[in-house]
Design an enzyme around this catalytic site. Structure first.
Site, PDB file in Angstrom:
ATOM      1  CG  HIS A   5      -2.061   0.873   1.247  1.00  0.00           C
ATOM      2  ND1 HIS A   5      -2.438   1.632   0.174  1.00  0.00           N
ATOM      3  CD2 HIS A   5      -2.925   1.225   2.257  1.00  0.00           C
ATOM      4  CE1 HIS A   5      -3.471   2.392   0.507  1.00  0.00           C
ATOM      5  NE2 HIS A   5      -3.777   2.167   1.777  1.00  0.00           N
ATOM      6  CG  ASP A  37       3.059   4.780  -3.851  1.00  0.00           C
ATOM      7  OD1 ASP A  37       2.972   5.927  -3.397  1.00  0.00           O
ATOM      8  OD2 ASP A  37       2.399   3.819  -3.440  1.00  0.00           O
ATOM      9  CG  HIS A  87      -4.033   0.848  -8.349  1.00  0.00           C
ATOM     10  ND1 HIS A  87      -5.374   0.761  -8.112  1.00  0.00           N
ATOM     11  CD2 HIS A  87      -3.517   1.664  -7.403  1.00  0.00           C
ATOM     12  CE1 HIS A  87      -5.664   1.516  -7.070  1.00  0.00           C
ATOM     13  NE2 HIS A  87      -4.562   2.072  -6.617  1.00  0.00           N
TER      14      HIS A  87
HETATM   15  N1  ACO Z   1       5.347  -6.477 -10.459  1.00  0.00           N
HETATM   16  C1  ACO Z   1       5.296  -7.674 -11.065  1.00  0.00           C
HETATM   17  N2  ACO Z   1       4.186  -8.407 -11.206  1.00  0.00           N
HETATM   18  C2  ACO Z   1       3.059  -7.897 -10.669  1.00  0.00           C
HETATM   19  C3  ACO Z   1       3.028  -6.652 -10.017  1.00  0.00           C
HETATM   20  C4  ACO Z   1       4.227  -5.922  -9.926  1.00  0.00           C
HETATM   21  N3  ACO Z   1       4.275  -4.735  -9.346  1.00  0.00           N
HETATM   22  N4  ACO Z   1       1.771  -6.396  -9.594  1.00  0.00           N
HETATM   23  C5  ACO Z   1       1.033  -7.457  -9.965  1.00  0.00           C
HETATM   24  N5  ACO Z   1       1.814  -8.363 -10.623  1.00  0.00           N
HETATM   25  C6  ACO Z   1       1.371  -9.610 -11.245  1.00  0.00           C
HETATM   26  C7  ACO Z   1       1.095 -10.702 -10.216  1.00  0.00           C
HETATM   27  O1  ACO Z   1       2.226 -11.489  -9.962  1.00  0.00           O
HETATM   28  C8  ACO Z   1      -0.014 -11.456 -10.891  1.00  0.00           C
HETATM   29  O2  ACO Z   1       0.560 -12.226 -11.904  1.00  0.00           O
HETATM   30  P1  ACO Z   1      -0.025 -13.725 -12.225  1.00  0.00           P
HETATM   31  O3  ACO Z   1      -1.404 -13.486 -12.779  1.00  0.00           O
HETATM   32  O4  ACO Z   1       0.926 -14.291 -13.207  1.00  0.00           O
HETATM   33  O5  ACO Z   1      -0.056 -14.456 -10.925  1.00  0.00           O
HETATM   34  C9  ACO Z   1      -0.835 -10.383 -11.600  1.00  0.00           C
HETATM   35  O6  ACO Z   1       0.108  -9.334 -11.874  1.00  0.00           O
HETATM   36  C10 ACO Z   1      -1.985  -9.854 -10.777  1.00  0.00           C
HETATM   37  O7  ACO Z   1      -1.460  -9.415  -9.514  1.00  0.00           O
HETATM   38  P2  ACO Z   1      -2.274  -9.383  -8.182  1.00  0.00           P
HETATM   39  O8  ACO Z   1      -1.326  -9.458  -7.030  1.00  0.00           O
HETATM   40  O9  ACO Z   1      -3.393 -10.384  -8.228  1.00  0.00           O
HETATM   41  O10 ACO Z   1      -2.928  -7.936  -8.259  1.00  0.00           O
HETATM   42  P3  ACO Z   1      -3.606  -7.164  -7.070  1.00  0.00           P
HETATM   43  O11 ACO Z   1      -4.660  -6.322  -7.670  1.00  0.00           O
HETATM   44  O12 ACO Z   1      -3.984  -8.074  -5.959  1.00  0.00           O
HETATM   45  O13 ACO Z   1      -2.400  -6.260  -6.523  1.00  0.00           O
HETATM   46  C11 ACO Z   1      -0.953  -4.480  -6.083  1.00  0.00           C
HETATM   47  C12 ACO Z   1      -2.296  -4.896  -6.673  1.00  0.00           C
HETATM   48  C13 ACO Z   1      -0.854  -4.946  -4.617  1.00  0.00           C
HETATM   49  C14 ACO Z   1      -0.857  -2.956  -6.090  1.00  0.00           C
HETATM   50  C15 ACO Z   1       0.187  -5.117  -6.914  1.00  0.00           C
HETATM   51  O14 ACO Z   1       0.099  -4.663  -8.251  1.00  0.00           O
HETATM   52  C16 ACO Z   1       1.571  -4.839  -6.340  1.00  0.00           C
HETATM   53  O15 ACO Z   1       2.030  -5.581  -5.464  1.00  0.00           O
HETATM   54  N6  ACO Z   1       2.264  -3.744  -6.831  1.00  0.00           N
HETATM   55  C17 ACO Z   1       3.542  -3.378  -6.279  1.00  0.00           C
HETATM   56  C18 ACO Z   1       3.353  -2.625  -4.976  1.00  0.00           C
HETATM   57  C19 ACO Z   1       2.828  -1.227  -5.207  1.00  0.00           C
HETATM   58  O16 ACO Z   1       3.325  -0.485  -6.043  1.00  0.00           O
HETATM   59  N7  ACO Z   1       1.829  -0.858  -4.397  1.00  0.00           N
HETATM   60  C20 ACO Z   1       1.257   0.485  -4.419  1.00  0.00           C
HETATM   61  C21 ACO Z   1      -0.159   0.453  -4.898  1.00  0.00           C
HETATM   62  S1  ACO Z   1      -0.776   2.084  -5.041  1.00  0.00           S
HETATM   63  C22 ACO Z   1      -1.160   2.499  -3.480  1.00  0.00           C
HETATM   64  O17 ACO Z   1      -1.444   1.717  -2.606  1.00  0.00           O
HETATM   65  C23 ACO Z   1      -1.130   3.916  -3.167  1.00  0.00           C
END
Ligand code: ACO
Length: 477
Positions: free
Chosen positions: A315, A411, A355
């Site tokens: 987050h 971010d 996201h």
């Molecule tokens: N890098 C690489 N792969 C990713 C990333 C990433 N940043 N984010 C998602 N994926 C991949 C996952 O591995 C998954 O792949 P798969 O289908 O092969 O298993 C797919 O994309 C879907 O990912 P989920 O985790 O199911 O997506 P979710 O909606 O639950 O997660 C989140 C969203 C937590 C923001 C995620 O994209 C992440 O971890 N990003 C990095 C952390 C980040 O930047 N957070 C800030 C968010 S903005 C905020 O809170 C203000």
């Protein structure tokens, strides 16, 4: 003795549709904008009305479930059951709320596919360009922009509540020299509840007002004191002659000068970043504030839950992780190897990408990128910008990221801006928390005044052992 009553409006008046004769008292009146407005950002909702007609394949019974605002009520599913007397009816299973609306809200509208973000109907781009942070804070809570008189009174109230009790000095001094500022902020915000016990009268509008003013006013002071504690610098008291953002910068950076003068580019950039972070509908921390607040605890305790949620790297903690990731990459030539590690799962995630809601682009990230250019004009280009740009370039053209709709989020670039203003990396999420405070407060109050809300208490699907007899494995007790 302060009153500690947390009495909710009487049960009879907590029904979804109160009768016309129901009187709305001053202390539990509805928010300015109706929380029942359609979730389509103001336009007519095509999915409204009608029914969802289903046949239960187990019993061949038919059910007609009302549809409103493109939603069915999960409690309707309870009626779908077999003849087994132990069957308590269907539940919907939705870990992490992937497709569950937990409330009706009139505060923030997001269209993740189109990259739209609006506070109370106003596009984020217009607010970032023209509004002040406190104007946005008022808007989020009240639903309308403040009049001149309302704004001046609000700014005055905030300005004159920035001081914290002197005991806070001792409290903060008790933390280790290397305490993470988010841990300090989190416990300090919770600690405010001990200084203002009457804040527990959450259905008293006057108490809510003063608690909201206190949280908006004191969060920058606590944040700045935490910063100075870690740096080993004396605390700088608030300067009531300065604006909200300038005062915060003064408490952070002032040394021996009698009046601190902030760089106007930095002050405006920070104000825009606060506006961009001010709310984001039912995100992890807003949901935490609502869930904890639904127990009718005081707002300081409820909001501290939001700070705790924001601390996490998935987050608000992501802005800190982006910088750590870029530092680890170290050189632009290492970017392809790093990306390969992300794709194969041998490295970490590409922080600052992806996201839950935005699946085309995060409109805040676009504004932040422009803002970074303005700040870099003053301080020179950040040495790691090249790495960030290369990460972005590769990720936006690589099928792994494109097919998963992973785009830069808010971010990705904020960390570079914060660092160029000389904020330490572990302070980035604190800056996010200051910006998010009005959103948490607006969400908390909307939840509280929403007559449909009750204590948040999800169901579960039990998968543990069946009943068994207790036989101790201990030889001595
Ligand atoms: N890098 C690489 N792969 C990713 C990333 C990433 N940043 N984010 C998602 N994926 C991949 C996952 O591995 C998954 O792949 P798969 O289908 O092969 O298993 C797919 O994309 C879907 O990912 P989920 O985790 O199911 O997506 P979710 O909606 O639950 O997660 C989140 C969203 C937590 C923001 C995620 O994209 C992440 O971890 N990003 C990095 C952390 C980040 O930047 N957070 C800030 C968010 S903005 C905020 O809170 C203000």
């Amino acid at each position: 003795m302060p009153k500690t009553g947390t009495k909710a409006p009487p049960a009879a008046s907590r029904k979804a549709s109160p009768s016309k004769s129901d009187k709305t008292s001053k202390s539990d009146k509805k928010p300015a904008a109706p929380v029942t407005s359609p979730p389509s950002g103001g336009s007519a909702n095509n999915g409204s009305g009608g029914t969802l007609d289903v046949v239960d394949g187990r019993t061949r019974k038919e059910y007609s479930i009302p549809v409103a605002d493109c939603a069915i009520r999960a409690t309707e599913l309870k009626k779908i059951k077999t003849d087994n007397p132990d069957d308590t009816g269907l539940v919907s299973y939705d870990p992490a709320f992937l497709n569950t609306a937990s409330c009706k809200s009139a505060i923030t509208y997001i269209d993740g596919d189109k990259g739209i973000l609006r506070y109370r109907g106003y596009p984020i781009e217009q607010l970032a360009e023209n509004a002040t942070f406190l104007e946005v804070a008022w808007l989020l809570r009240h639903g309308e922009l403040p009049t001149q008189q309302e704004y001046e009174q609000f700014v005055h109230d905030i300005t004159f509540h920035t001081y914290v009790h002197e005991n806070f000095r001792k409290f903060l001094e008790g933390f280790r020299y290397d305490a993470h500022p988010m841990a300090m902020l989190n416990s300090s915000i919770a600690g405010l509840a001990s200084f203002y016990p009457s804040a527990r009268n959450i259905f008293d509008e006057t108490e809510r007002n003063i608690s909201i003013v206190r949280l908006l006013a004191k969060t920058p002071t606590i944040a700045a004191f935490s910063y100075r504690h870690v740096k080993g610098l004396p605390f700088v008291y608030p300067d009531n002659r300065l604006s909200y953002v300038e005062n915060f910068l003064s408490m952070i950076a002032r040394m021996s000068e009698s009046k601190y003068e902030a760089n106007p580019v930095f002050a405006r950039a920070l104000e825009i970043l606060f506006i961009l972070h001010a709310d984001h509908e039912q995100n992890c921390s807003a949901n935490a504030v609502r869930a904890v607040g639904s127990s009718h605890v005081d707002p300081f305790s409820a909001v501290s839950a939001g700070v705790a949620a924001l601390f996490g790297p998935l987050h608000g903690g992501a802005n800190e992780q982006v910088l750590r990731m870029i530092t680890e990459i170290g050189n632009v030539k290492n970017v392809p190897k790093f990306i390969e590690g992300v794709k194969t799962g041998t490295g970490g995630r590409l922080m600052g990408f992806g996201h839950r809601v935005y699946k085309s682009y995060d409109p805040r990230a676009k504004i932040v990128k422009r803002l970074a250019d303005e700040v870099f004009k003053v301080v020179g280009v950040d040495k790691d910008l090249e790495i960030a740009l290369e990460l972005e370039r590769i990720a936006l053209s690589d099928d792994y990221f494109v097919s998963r709709k992973l785009y830069p989020n808010v971010d990705f670039y904020t960390g570079l801006i914060y660092r160029s203003m000389a904020f330490p990396t572990d302070f980035f999420t604190v800056l996010f928390a200051i910006g998010r405070m009005p959103g948490w407060l607006a969400q908390w109050e909307e939840m509280l005044l929403d007559r449909e809300q009750k204590i948040a208490r999800p169901r579960q699907i039990y998968i543990g052992p069946k009943e068994r007899q207790y036989r101790s494995k201990l030889s001595a007790k």
